[in-house]
Design an enzyme around this catalytic site. Structure first.
Site, PDB file in Angstrom:
ATOM      1  N   ASN A  10      55.445  33.388 -60.730  1.00 11.20           N
ATOM      2  CA  ASN A  10      55.197  34.810 -60.981  1.00 11.20           C
ATOM      3  C   ASN A  10      53.706  35.112 -61.054  1.00 11.20           C
ATOM      4  OD1 ASN A  10      57.945  35.305 -61.321  1.00 11.20           O
ATOM      5  ND2 ASN A  10      57.863  35.162 -63.557  1.00 11.20           N
ATOM      6  N   ALA A  11      53.397  36.371 -60.821  1.00 10.67           N
ATOM      7  CA  ALA A  11      52.092  36.902 -61.196  1.00 10.67           C
ATOM      8  C   ALA A  11      52.314  37.598 -62.538  1.00 10.67           C
ATOM      9  CB  ALA A  11      51.620  37.898 -60.146  1.00 10.67           C
ATOM     10  N   LYS A  39      57.962  30.601 -65.201  1.00 14.52           N
ATOM     11  CA  LYS A  39      58.260  29.409 -66.010  1.00 14.52           C
ATOM     12  C   LYS A  39      58.190  28.115 -65.212  1.00 14.52           C
ATOM     13  CE  LYS A  39      60.999  32.157 -69.165  1.00 14.52           C
ATOM     14  NZ  LYS A  39      59.965  32.362 -70.188  1.00 14.52           N
ATOM     15  N   GLY A 218      58.852  26.658 -82.417  1.00 15.99           N
ATOM     16  CA  GLY A 218      57.602  27.412 -82.554  1.00 15.99           C
ATOM     17  C   GLY A 218      56.599  26.641 -83.388  1.00 15.99           C
ATOM     18  N   ALA A 220      56.846  25.556 -86.169  1.00 13.86           N
ATOM     19  CA  ALA A 220      57.471  24.511 -86.999  1.00 13.86           C
ATOM     20  C   ALA A 220      57.709  23.230 -86.203  1.00 13.86           C
ATOM     21  CB  ALA A 220      58.774  25.023 -87.590  1.00 13.86           C
ATOM     22  N   ASP A 248      56.437  26.706 -72.085  1.00 20.34           N
ATOM     23  CA  ASP A 248      56.257  26.044 -70.787  1.00 20.34           C
ATOM     24  C   ASP A 248      55.217  24.924 -70.888  1.00 20.34           C
ATOM     25  OD1 ASP A 248      58.045  27.888 -69.724  1.00 20.34           O
ATOM     26  OD2 ASP A 248      56.442  29.305 -69.235  1.00 20.34           O
ATOM     27  N   GLY A 283      46.955  34.141 -72.108  1.00 22.83           N
ATOM     28  CA  GLY A 283      47.631  33.870 -70.839  1.00 22.83           C
ATOM     29  C   GLY A 283      48.502  32.626 -70.884  1.00 22.83           C
TER      30      GLY A 283
HETATM   31  O1  RIB Z   1      57.276  31.641 -70.204  1.00 23.88           O
HETATM   32  C1  RIB Z   1      56.275  32.551 -69.881  1.00 23.88           C
HETATM   33  C2  RIB Z   1      56.509  33.107 -68.507  1.00 23.88           C
HETATM   34  O2  RIB Z   1      57.684  33.873 -68.522  1.00 23.88           O
HETATM   35  C3  RIB Z   1      55.433  34.025 -68.024  1.00 23.88           C
HETATM   36  O3  RIB Z   1      54.384  33.351 -67.375  1.00 23.88           O
HETATM   37  C4  RIB Z   1      56.189  34.995 -67.142  1.00 23.88           C
HETATM   38  O4  RIB Z   1      55.860  34.873 -65.788  1.00 23.88           O
HETATM   39  C5  RIB Z   1      57.664  34.740 -67.409  1.00 23.88           C
HETATM   40  O5  RIB Z   1      58.270  34.056 -66.389  1.00 23.88           O
END
Ligand code: RIB
Length: 298
Positions: A10-11, A39, A218, A220, A248, A283
């Site tokens: 994705n962008a 992801k 998270g 934790a 991710d 980001g």
């Molecule tokens: O997990 C974060 C991602 O979820 C973002 O980068 C966005 O593109 C969505 O896919």
């Protein structure tokens, strides 16, 4: 070839807001830049930046967002030979990050919808040859299932978002990686009770047939469950400014260390530190550490 990610690209269009708007409300925000996300791409980037050999199977569109969506993958050394440019728009995530670090994300899948079973068949070789295949929930279910079927190595599944996928394909996961909310949804998908403590959720998932489970918690940390052994791994305390893509970062780092020979607990311990690093910067991919960046301690 060590890790093959079959997943989304994705962008990410990110705006910063003081607080999230309520329905019908218009707010002024900042930001508005496009960075690399998705992801699948995020997890591929996180692993490659740490030194893993990674190939990505996925699709971008033929629009202006295709370049920014793959730029950091290229920088990180991810093999993009199996990324097709298709006649569509590049996947787009519209992300709002509030001053307290909470985010909302709306994803327009675009080209990612092309990554179905036929697409995966066209790129079967890297899936078959990988030591580890890493899958998420941002490609069509039949593409997910085909990748799980073709894999001859370990399959790691981070079913985010939780979508309906064939049970047999899902149960290839070793481990299944999910946050508490996702774990509950996956249990419901399997016809089981989705409520309970992390230990109860993990125990139920093992009972459903998963060889191992990693629940991300998270700040934790994480819970690693395998063979009736449940181990809690702590996360270092950091000041989070943006949690987008932190899960991710965890998944990519975890898989990197698993192919390096770590146990699941050792890999989760390292991945918690990488996830903590990533929330200190804005980001998704731009926030991921390289192998020389100092990670927060415990
Ligand atoms: O997990 C974060 C991602 O979820 C973002 O980068 C966005 O593109 C969505 O896919």
């Amino acid at each position: 070839m060590s890790i093959c990610v079959v997943g989304s690209i994705n962008a990410d269009l990110t705006v910063n807001v003081e607080r999230h708007p309520v329905p019908g409300e218009t707010l002024l925000g900042g930001g508005g830049g496009i960075t690399a996300g998705g992801k699948g791409a995020n997890q591929a980037c996180a692993a490659a930046r740490l030194g893993a050999e990674v190939v990505l199977v996925g699709a971008t569109g033929c629009d202006a967002n295709s370049g920014p969506a793959t730029a950091l993958l290229d920088d990180a050394g991810v093999d993009l030979t199996h990324v097709e440019e298709v006649d569509s728009v590049t996947g787009l995530a519209v992300i709002a990050v509030s001053a307290d670090g909470e985010n909302t994300i709306i994803v327009v899948p675009g080209a990612n919808t092309e990554v179905g079973a036929d697409f995966v068949d066209r790129h079967a070789a890297p899936v078959r040859e990988a030591e580890l295949v890493l899958l998420q929930g941002e490609i069509p279910a039949d593409g997910f299932a085909r990748a799980a079927e073709l894999a001859t190595g370990r399959v790691v599944v981070n079913l985010a978002p939780v979508v309906e996928v064939p049970r047999e394909a899902l149960l290839r996961a070793d481990p299944l990686m999910a946050n508490e909310h996702e774990a509950g949804l996956i249990l419901s998908q399997l016809g089981l009770d989705g409520a309970g403590t992390p230990e109860e959720l993990a125990r139920r998932l093992l009972g459903a047939g998963f060889a191992s489970v990693v629940l991300t918690l998270g700040s934790a940390g994480a819970l690693v469950a395998q063979d009736e052994v449940f181990e809690h791994v702590a996360s270092p305390a950091v000041e989070a400014i943006d949690t987008v893509g932190a899960g991710d970062a965890f998944a990519g780092a975890f898989c990197h260390r698993v192919v390096e020979g770590d146990t699941l607990v050792e890999a989760a311990r390292f991945a918690c530190r990488v996830g903590a690093f990533s929330v200190t910067l804005p980001g998704a991919q731009p926030s991921y550490p390289s192998s020389t960046d100092p990670l927060p301690g415990m």
